[in-house]
Design an enzyme around this catalytic site. Structure first.
Site, PDB file in Angstrom:
ATOM      1  N   CYS A   2       0.503 -28.633 -24.531  1.00  0.00           N
ATOM      2  CA  CYS A   2      -0.194 -28.905 -25.801  1.00  0.00           C
ATOM      3  C   CYS A   2      -0.987 -30.193 -25.647  1.00  0.00           C
ATOM      4  O   CYS A   2      -0.917 -31.105 -26.465  1.00  0.00           O
ATOM      5  CB  CYS A   2       0.790 -28.983 -26.960  1.00  0.00           C
ATOM      6  N   GLY A   6      -6.245 -34.768 -24.674  1.00  0.00           N
ATOM      7  CA  GLY A   6      -6.028 -35.350 -23.354  1.00  0.00           C
ATOM      8  C   GLY A   6      -5.730 -36.830 -23.316  1.00  0.00           C
ATOM      9  O   GLY A   6      -5.664 -37.414 -22.236  1.00  0.00           O
ATOM     10  N   GLY A   7      -5.535 -37.451 -24.444  1.00  0.00           N
ATOM     11  CA  GLY A   7      -5.265 -38.890 -24.469  1.00  0.00           C
ATOM     12  C   GLY A   7      -4.027 -39.285 -23.685  1.00  0.00           C
ATOM     13  O   GLY A   7      -4.048 -40.247 -22.919  1.00  0.00           O
ATOM     14  N   ASP A  74       3.937 -32.478 -26.079  1.00  0.00           N
ATOM     15  CA  ASP A  74       3.361 -33.132 -27.260  1.00  0.00           C
ATOM     16  C   ASP A  74       3.291 -32.045 -28.330  1.00  0.00           C
ATOM     17  O   ASP A  74       2.236 -31.466 -28.580  1.00  0.00           O
ATOM     18  CB  ASP A  74       1.983 -33.696 -26.911  1.00  0.00           C
ATOM     19  N   CYS A 127       4.617 -36.303 -34.079  1.00  0.00           N
ATOM     20  CA  CYS A 127       4.154 -37.344 -35.005  1.00  0.00           C
ATOM     21  C   CYS A 127       4.646 -37.012 -36.414  1.00  0.00           C
ATOM     22  O   CYS A 127       3.938 -37.179 -37.391  1.00  0.00           O
ATOM     23  CB  CYS A 127       2.631 -37.496 -34.962  1.00  0.00           C
TER      24      CYS A 127
END
Length: 175
Positions: A2, A6-7, A74, A127
């Site tokens: 996921c 791409g950070g 993620d 998050c």
């Protein structure tokens, strides 16, 4: 898994000085293009991009079983830790959304676990601050996957430790 946009993948590549092998997997071709663009912009060349559903990797790519030393999930989540930045989310999230997301997160954990080498680490992050997507999710996983142990777990609440957002992280080790 996921990985778009791409950070986290590009940050990890920078941390390892662009040496090694990082796979960024995302099922969305459009969002995956952002991974490529960010990787190019930063001069990252150790990153391999795979447009695929992470839940299907072990079936479509059996050669990846026990291939990875580290896996970062993620996970798609309700985003309830980001309400300060996204106040409209409070009106979009309901019990059914949470149940659907928790089911998807559970499937991701179970699907990606076989791809990790023994001794490897799986990092699960969200998050959100919802326990069914965090603590309860990991406890359920550990009950059915005895080859994993919890090495680290932390829930950050919005505004805590100088952070604006709330998020969760668990580090699991495969024995």
């Amino acid at each position: 898994a996921c990985a778009a946009p791409g950070g986290k993948s590009t940050h990890i590549a920078e941390l390892i000085n662009n040496k090694g092998e990082i796979w960024s997997v995302d099922r969305s071709l459009g969002r995956s293009k952002k991974i490529s663009a960010n990787s190019e912009r930063l001069g990252i060349n150790c990153l391999k991009l795979l447009v695929a559903d992470s839940n299907e990797l072990s079936v479509k790519y059996p050669e990846l079983e026990a291939y990875f030393h580290r896996i970062l999930i993620d996970a798609p989540c309700s985003g309830l830790g980001t309400l300060a930045r996204h106040p409209d989310a409070r009106w979009k999230v309901n019990k059914d959304n949470i149940e659907d997301l928790a089911s998807l997160q559970n499937q991701l954990l179970k699907s990606l676990a076989p791809l990790l080498k023994n001794g490897g680490k799986l990092v699960y992050s969200t998050c959100t601050i919802h326990p069914d997507e965090n603590f309860n999710q990991i406890q359920s996983f550990l009950k059915i996957k005895s080859e994993f142990i919890l090495e680290y777990e932390k829930q950050i609440w919005p505004g805590e430790e100088g952070n604006g957002d709330g998020f969760y992280i668990a580090v699991l080790k495969k024995l």
